[in-house]
Motif scaffolding. Sequence first.
Motif, PDB file in Angstrom:
ATOM      1  N   LEU A 239       0.828  -1.202   0.000  1.00 13.43           N
ATOM      2  CA  LEU A 239       0.000   0.000   0.000  1.00 13.43           C
ATOM      3  C   LEU A 239       0.869   1.263   0.000  1.00 13.43           C
ATOM      4  O   LEU A 239       1.892   1.314   0.689  1.00 13.43           O
ATOM      5  N   PRO A 240       0.474   2.291  -0.738  1.00 17.95           N
ATOM      6  CA  PRO A 240       1.214   3.560  -0.714  1.00 17.95           C
ATOM      7  C   PRO A 240       1.273   4.131   0.701  1.00 17.95           C
ATOM      8  O   PRO A 240       0.275   4.125   1.430  1.00 17.95           O
ATOM      9  N   GLY A 241       2.452   4.565   1.106  1.00 16.35           N
ATOM     10  CA  GLY A 241       2.623   5.169   2.419  1.00 16.35           C
ATOM     11  C   GLY A 241       3.019   4.211   3.517  1.00 16.35           C
ATOM     12  O   GLY A 241       3.389   4.635   4.613  1.00 16.35           O
ATOM     13  N   VAL A 242       2.955   2.905   3.239  1.00 20.36           N
ATOM     14  CA  VAL A 242       3.315   1.914   4.258  1.00 20.36           C
ATOM     15  C   VAL A 242       4.825   1.678   4.229  1.00 20.36           C
ATOM     16  O   VAL A 242       5.391   1.326   3.196  1.00 20.36           O
ATOM     17  N   GLU A 243       5.482   1.883   5.360  1.00 17.76           N
ATOM     18  CA  GLU A 243       6.914   1.632   5.474  1.00 17.76           C
ATOM     19  C   GLU A 243       7.199   0.171   5.799  1.00 17.76           C
ATOM     20  O   GLU A 243       8.123  -0.435   5.260  1.00 17.76           O
ATOM     21  N   SER A 244       6.421  -0.374   6.711  1.00 22.18           N
ATOM     22  CA  SER A 244       6.638  -1.748   7.148  1.00 22.18           C
ATOM     23  C   SER A 244       5.392  -2.240   7.858  1.00 22.18           C
ATOM     24  O   SER A 244       4.598  -1.434   8.366  1.00 22.18           O
ATOM     25  N   ALA A 245       5.206  -3.542   7.877  1.00 19.59           N
ATOM     26  CA  ALA A 245       4.058  -4.122   8.581  1.00 19.59           C
ATOM     27  C   ALA A 245       4.438  -5.505   9.070  1.00 19.59           C
ATOM     28  O   ALA A 245       5.285  -6.184   8.475  1.00 19.59           O
ATOM     29  N   GLY A 246       3.820  -5.925  10.158  1.00 20.62           N
ATOM     30  CA  GLY A 246       4.095  -7.250  10.701  1.00 20.62           C
ATOM     31  C   GLY A 246       3.048  -7.634  11.725  1.00 20.62           C
ATOM     32  O   GLY A 246       2.157  -6.835  12.061  1.00 20.62           O
ATOM     33  N   TYR A 247       3.154  -8.860  12.205  1.00 22.63           N
ATOM     34  CA  TYR A 247       2.191  -9.387  13.168  1.00 22.63           C
ATOM     35  C   TYR A 247       2.828  -9.609  14.536  1.00 22.63           C
ATOM     36  O   TYR A 247       3.993  -9.982  14.649  1.00 22.63           O
ATOM     37  N   VAL A 248       2.020  -9.402  15.566  1.00 20.53           N
ATOM     38  CA  VAL A 248       2.369  -9.816  16.925  1.00 20.53           C
ATOM     39  C   VAL A 248       1.150 -10.486  17.547  1.00 20.53           C
ATOM     40  O   VAL A 248       0.015 -10.198  17.167  1.00 20.53           O
ATOM     41  N   TYR A 249       1.385 -11.380  18.462  1.00 21.74           N
ATOM     42  CA  TYR A 249       0.266 -11.916  19.251  1.00 21.74           C
ATOM     43  C   TYR A 249      -0.066 -10.957  20.390  1.00 21.74           C
ATOM     44  O   TYR A 249      -1.222 -10.608  20.594  1.00 21.74           O
ATOM     45  N   SER A 250       0.954 -10.534  21.113  1.00 22.02           N
ATOM     46  CA  SER A 250       0.745  -9.651  22.261  1.00 22.02           C
ATOM     47  C   SER A 250       1.139  -8.228  21.888  1.00 22.02           C
ATOM     48  O   SER A 250       2.320  -7.921  21.719  1.00 22.02           O
ATOM     49  N   THR A 251       0.143  -7.368  21.753  1.00 19.51           N
ATOM     50  CA  THR A 251       0.415  -5.958  21.509  1.00 19.51           C
ATOM     51  C   THR A 251       0.950  -5.324  22.785  1.00 19.51           C
ATOM     52  O   THR A 251       0.453  -5.629  23.873  1.00 19.51           O
ATOM     53  N   PRO A 252       1.963  -4.477  22.696  1.00 23.78           N
ATOM     54  CA  PRO A 252       2.493  -3.850  23.908  1.00 23.78           C
ATOM     55  C   PRO A 252       1.397  -3.231  24.781  1.00 23.78           C
ATOM     56  O   PRO A 252       0.539  -2.504  24.296  1.00 23.78           O
ATOM     57  N   PHE A 253       1.439  -3.572  26.066  1.00 21.37           N
ATOM     58  CA  PHE A 253       0.576  -3.034  27.106  1.00 21.37           C
ATOM     59  C   PHE A 253      -0.856  -3.577  27.057  1.00 21.37           C
ATOM     60  O   PHE A 253      -1.699  -3.150  27.828  1.00 21.37           O
ATOM     61  N   TYR A 254      -1.165  -4.482  26.118  1.00 23.36           N
ATOM     62  CA  TYR A 254      -2.497  -5.069  26.070  1.00 23.36           C
ATOM     63  C   TYR A 254      -2.538  -6.273  27.007  1.00 23.36           C
ATOM     64  O   TYR A 254      -1.532  -6.770  27.478  1.00 23.36           O
ATOM     65  N   HIS A 255      -3.751  -6.784  27.241  1.00 24.38           N
ATOM     66  CA  HIS A 255      -3.927  -7.826  28.254  1.00 24.38           C
ATOM     67  C   HIS A 255      -3.548  -9.220  27.762  1.00 24.38           C
ATOM     68  O   HIS A 255      -3.356 -10.130  28.570  1.00 24.38           O
ATOM     69  N   ASN A 256      -3.451  -9.439  26.450  1.00 26.02           N
ATOM     70  CA  ASN A 256      -3.206 -10.793  25.937  1.00 26.02           C
ATOM     71  C   ASN A 256      -1.720 -11.144  25.990  1.00 26.02           C
ATOM     72  O   ASN A 256      -1.028 -11.213  24.985  1.00 26.02           O
ATOM     73  N   ARG A 257      -1.237 -11.377  27.187  1.00 24.90           N
ATOM     74  CA  ARG A 257       0.185 -11.659  27.391  1.00 24.90           C
ATOM     75  C   ARG A 257       0.427 -13.164  27.427  1.00 24.90           C
ATOM     76  O   ARG A 257      -0.406 -13.938  27.876  1.00 24.90           O
ATOM     77  N   LEU A 258       1.592 -13.541  26.973  1.00 25.26           N
ATOM     78  CA  LEU A 258       2.019 -14.928  27.017  1.00 25.26           C
ATOM     79  C   LEU A 258       3.191 -15.055  27.975  1.00 25.26           C
ATOM     80  O   LEU A 258       4.074 -14.203  27.995  1.00 25.26           O
ATOM     81  N   GLY A 259       3.197 -16.127  28.739  1.00 24.34           N
ATOM     82  CA  GLY A 259       4.303 -16.386  29.651  1.00 24.34           C
ATOM     83  C   GLY A 259       4.538 -17.879  29.768  1.00 24.34           C
ATOM     84  O   GLY A 259       3.630 -18.685  29.525  1.00 24.34           O
ATOM     85  N   SER A 260       5.750 -18.253  30.107  1.00 22.43           N
ATOM     86  CA  SER A 260       6.073 -19.667  30.213  1.00 22.43           C
ATOM     87  C   SER A 260       7.222 -19.875  31.179  1.00 22.43           C
ATOM     88  O   SER A 260       8.100 -19.016  31.325  1.00 22.43           O
TER      89      SER A 260
END
Length: 227
Positions: free
Chosen positions: A60-81
Amino acid sequence: TVLLVAAGLFVRSLGAVKHADLGFEAHHVLNLGIDVAELGYKEARGKRFYQELLTRVQRLPGVESAGYVYSTPFYHNRLGSFVWIEGRPLPVGQRPPSVFYNIVSPSIFNTLRIPILRGRSFTGTDNGGSPKVAIISQAMAQRFWPDRDPIGNQFSTSGPRGPWIQVVSVAGNAQFVGPTTPKTHPYFFLPLAQRYSSVLALQVRTQLPPTEMAHVVEQQVHELAPG
Protein backbone atom coordinates in the motif's frame (compact mmCIF):
# COMPACT_ATOMS: atom_id res chain seq x y z
CA THR A 1 -17.09 -12.06 10.65
CA VAL A 2 -13.44 -11.32 11.06
CA LEU A 3 -13.16 -9.62 14.41
CA LEU A 4 -11.49 -6.23 14.24
CA VAL A 5 -11.09 -5.67 17.97
CA ALA A 6 -8.90 -2.62 17.64
CA ALA A 7 -8.31 -0.12 14.86
CA GLY A 8 -6.37 3.00 15.66
CA LEU A 9 -3.18 4.30 17.08
CA PHE A 10 -2.06 1.82 19.71
CA VAL A 11 0.14 4.57 21.09
CA ARG A 12 -3.03 5.87 22.72
CA SER A 13 -2.97 2.88 25.04
CA LEU A 14 0.37 3.96 26.40
CA GLY A 15 -1.18 6.85 28.31
CA ALA A 16 1.16 8.82 30.50
CA VAL A 17 4.24 6.79 29.53
CA LYS A 18 4.01 7.40 25.80
CA HIS A 19 6.97 9.80 25.89
CA ALA A 20 9.20 7.37 27.80
CA ASP A 21 11.93 5.24 26.22
CA LEU A 22 10.02 1.99 25.77
CA GLY A 23 12.53 0.20 23.57
CA PHE A 24 10.16 0.38 20.59
CA GLU A 25 8.56 3.20 18.59
CA ALA A 26 4.77 3.30 18.65
CA HIS A 27 4.26 6.59 16.83
CA HIS A 28 2.83 6.31 13.30
CA VAL A 29 1.86 2.69 13.86
CA LEU A 30 -1.67 1.49 13.14
CA ASN A 31 -2.86 -1.52 15.12
CA LEU A 32 -5.64 -3.90 14.04
CA GLY A 33 -6.61 -6.99 15.99
CA ILE A 34 -7.87 -9.93 13.90
CA ASP A 35 -9.19 -13.41 14.73
CA VAL A 36 -9.66 -15.66 11.70
CA ALA A 37 -11.11 -18.43 13.87
CA GLU A 38 -14.31 -16.34 13.83
CA LEU A 39 -14.63 -17.47 10.20
CA GLY A 40 -13.88 -21.06 11.08
CA TYR A 41 -10.45 -20.95 9.45
CA LYS A 42 -8.18 -23.84 10.37
CA GLU A 43 -4.41 -23.38 10.62
CA ALA A 44 -3.52 -23.88 6.93
CA ARG A 45 -6.16 -21.45 5.69
CA GLY A 46 -5.42 -19.00 8.48
CA LYS A 47 -1.74 -18.94 7.52
CA ARG A 48 -2.64 -18.26 3.88
CA PHE A 49 -4.98 -15.43 4.90
CA TYR A 50 -2.40 -13.73 7.11
CA GLN A 51 0.37 -14.05 4.53
CA GLU A 52 -1.78 -12.62 1.74
CA LEU A 53 -3.01 -9.78 3.94
CA LEU A 54 0.54 -8.87 4.93
CA THR A 55 1.68 -8.90 1.30
CA ARG A 56 -1.19 -6.63 0.29
CA VAL A 57 -0.67 -4.19 3.16
CA GLN A 58 3.08 -3.93 2.59
CA ARG A 59 2.36 -2.81 -0.99
CA LEU A 60 0.00 0.00 0.00
CA PRO A 61 1.21 3.56 -0.71
CA GLY A 62 2.62 5.17 2.42
CA VAL A 63 3.32 1.91 4.26
CA GLU A 64 6.91 1.63 5.47
CA SER A 65 6.64 -1.75 7.15
CA ALA A 66 4.06 -4.12 8.58
CA GLY A 67 4.10 -7.25 10.70
CA TYR A 68 2.19 -9.39 13.17
CA VAL A 69 2.37 -9.82 16.92
CA TYR A 70 0.27 -11.92 19.25
CA SER A 71 0.75 -9.65 22.26
CA THR A 72 0.41 -5.96 21.51
CA PRO A 73 2.49 -3.85 23.91
CA PHE A 74 0.58 -3.03 27.11
CA TYR A 75 -2.50 -5.07 26.07
CA HIS A 76 -3.93 -7.83 28.25
CA ASN A 77 -3.21 -10.79 25.94
CA ARG A 78 0.18 -11.66 27.39
CA LEU A 79 2.02 -14.93 27.02
CA GLY A 80 4.30 -16.39 29.65
CA SER A 81 6.07 -19.67 30.21
CA PHE A 82 8.44 -21.47 32.54
CA VAL A 83 11.85 -21.88 30.93
CA TRP A 84 14.51 -24.52 31.37
CA ILE A 85 18.08 -23.75 30.28
CA GLU A 86 19.92 -26.57 28.54
CA GLY A 87 22.87 -27.81 30.56
CA ARG A 88 21.76 -26.08 33.74
CA PRO A 89 19.58 -28.44 35.78
CA LEU A 90 17.56 -26.90 38.58
CA PRO A 91 18.22 -27.79 42.21
CA VAL A 92 15.73 -30.28 43.61
CA GLY A 93 12.49 -28.56 44.58
CA GLN A 94 13.25 -25.29 42.77
CA ARG A 95 10.71 -24.07 40.25
CA PRO A 96 11.93 -22.90 36.85
CA PRO A 97 11.80 -19.15 36.19
CA SER A 98 8.82 -17.70 34.33
CA VAL A 99 9.39 -15.42 31.33
CA PHE A 100 7.01 -13.42 29.16
CA TYR A 101 7.20 -13.97 25.42
CA ASN A 102 5.57 -13.05 22.13
CA ILE A 103 4.76 -14.65 18.78
CA VAL A 104 5.77 -12.42 15.86
CA SER A 105 6.42 -12.27 12.14
CA PRO A 106 9.99 -11.48 11.00
CA SER A 107 9.17 -7.92 9.90
CA ILE A 108 7.88 -6.78 13.28
CA PHE A 109 11.34 -5.74 14.46
CA ASN A 110 11.53 -3.23 11.62
CA THR A 111 7.93 -2.14 12.11
CA LEU A 112 8.34 -1.41 15.82
CA ARG A 113 12.01 -0.47 15.40
CA ILE A 114 13.26 -2.91 18.00
CA PRO A 115 17.01 -3.18 17.40
CA ILE A 116 18.70 -6.52 16.78
CA LEU A 117 21.94 -6.21 18.76
CA ARG A 118 23.58 -9.51 17.82
CA GLY A 119 22.72 -12.37 15.54
CA ARG A 120 20.02 -12.49 12.90
CA SER A 121 16.36 -11.72 12.60
CA PHE A 122 13.77 -14.39 11.85
CA THR A 123 13.61 -15.47 8.20
CA GLY A 124 11.23 -17.37 5.96
CA THR A 125 13.20 -20.55 6.62
CA ASP A 126 12.20 -20.48 10.31
CA ASN A 127 9.09 -22.55 9.74
CA GLY A 128 7.36 -25.65 10.98
CA GLY A 129 9.88 -27.93 9.30
CA SER A 130 13.01 -26.31 10.71
CA PRO A 131 14.60 -26.34 14.19
CA LYS A 132 12.82 -24.16 16.75
CA VAL A 133 14.42 -20.75 17.25
CA ALA A 134 13.97 -17.65 19.41
CA ILE A 135 15.14 -14.07 19.66
CA ILE A 136 15.77 -13.09 23.26
CA SER A 137 15.99 -9.70 24.90
CA GLN A 138 19.27 -8.35 26.21
CA ALA A 139 17.82 -8.72 29.71
CA MET A 140 17.15 -12.42 29.14
CA ALA A 141 20.69 -12.87 27.81
CA GLN A 142 22.15 -11.25 30.92
CA ARG A 143 19.87 -13.24 33.22
CA PHE A 144 20.54 -16.75 31.89
CA TRP A 145 23.86 -16.48 30.05
CA PRO A 146 25.78 -13.74 31.89
CA ASP A 147 29.15 -15.36 31.27
CA ARG A 148 28.84 -16.30 27.60
CA ASP A 149 27.35 -15.39 24.24
CA PRO A 150 23.79 -16.77 24.33
CA ILE A 151 23.57 -17.24 20.56
CA GLY A 152 23.58 -20.96 19.79
CA ASN A 153 22.52 -21.89 23.33
CA GLN A 154 19.15 -23.49 23.92
CA PHE A 155 16.20 -23.39 26.31
CA SER A 156 12.85 -25.15 26.57
CA THR A 157 9.31 -24.07 27.43
CA SER A 158 8.19 -27.69 27.83
CA GLY A 159 10.48 -29.27 30.39
CA PRO A 160 14.05 -30.07 31.44
CA ARG A 161 14.48 -32.56 28.59
CA GLY A 162 13.28 -30.28 25.80
CA PRO A 163 12.28 -30.01 23.03
CA TRP A 164 14.84 -27.24 22.74
CA ILE A 165 14.62 -23.76 21.23
CA GLN A 166 17.86 -22.29 19.94
CA VAL A 167 18.76 -18.64 20.51
CA VAL A 168 19.61 -17.00 17.17
CA SER A 169 19.68 -13.35 18.19
CA VAL A 170 19.67 -10.81 21.00
CA ALA A 171 17.30 -7.84 20.66
CA GLY A 172 17.21 -4.61 22.60
CA ASN A 173 15.12 -4.51 25.76
CA ALA A 174 11.55 -3.35 25.18
CA GLN A 175 8.80 -2.59 27.68
CA PHE A 176 6.21 -4.87 26.09
CA VAL A 177 4.41 -6.15 29.16
CA GLY A 178 3.17 -2.95 30.79
CA PRO A 179 4.14 0.32 32.44
CA THR A 180 4.90 -1.37 35.76
CA THR A 181 7.13 -4.10 34.29
CA PRO A 182 10.62 -2.74 33.57
CA LYS A 183 12.46 -3.30 30.31
CA THR A 184 15.01 -5.31 32.28
CA HIS A 185 12.48 -8.13 32.75
CA PRO A 186 13.56 -11.09 30.53
CA TYR A 187 11.56 -11.50 27.33
CA PHE A 188 11.74 -13.58 24.16
CA PHE A 189 10.14 -13.81 20.72
CA LEU A 190 9.08 -16.90 18.77
CA PRO A 191 8.45 -16.90 14.99
CA LEU A 192 4.82 -17.05 13.95
CA ALA A 193 5.63 -19.69 11.34
CA GLN A 194 6.62 -22.06 14.17
CA ARG A 195 3.87 -21.16 16.66
CA TYR A 196 0.60 -20.48 14.84
CA SER A 197 -2.13 -18.36 16.38
CA SER A 198 -5.52 -17.49 14.86
CA VAL A 199 -5.54 -14.28 16.93
CA LEU A 200 -3.01 -11.67 15.85
CA ALA A 201 -2.49 -7.94 15.74
CA LEU A 202 -1.44 -6.45 12.43
CA GLN A 203 0.84 -3.48 13.06
CA VAL A 204 1.47 -1.06 10.22
CA ARG A 205 4.09 1.69 10.22
CA THR A 206 2.92 4.38 7.85
CA GLN A 207 4.21 7.69 6.52
CA LEU A 208 0.62 8.93 6.49
CA PRO A 209 -1.45 9.65 9.61
CA PRO A 210 -2.36 6.14 10.81
CA THR A 211 -6.01 7.08 11.29
CA GLU A 212 -6.18 7.80 7.56
CA MET A 213 -4.86 4.32 6.83
CA ALA A 214 -7.33 2.43 9.00
CA HIS A 215 -10.10 2.21 6.39
CA VAL A 216 -7.65 1.29 3.62
CA VAL A 217 -6.16 -1.57 5.65
CA GLU A 218 -9.58 -2.80 6.77
CA GLN A 219 -10.65 -2.84 3.13
CA GLN A 220 -7.87 -5.32 2.38
CA VAL A 221 -9.22 -7.56 5.13
CA HIS A 222 -12.75 -7.45 3.72
CA GLU A 223 -11.56 -8.14 0.17
CA LEU A 224 -9.83 -11.30 1.38
CA ALA A 225 -12.72 -12.30 3.66
CA PRO A 226 -15.95 -10.69 2.35
CA GLY A 227 -17.97 -12.16 5.21
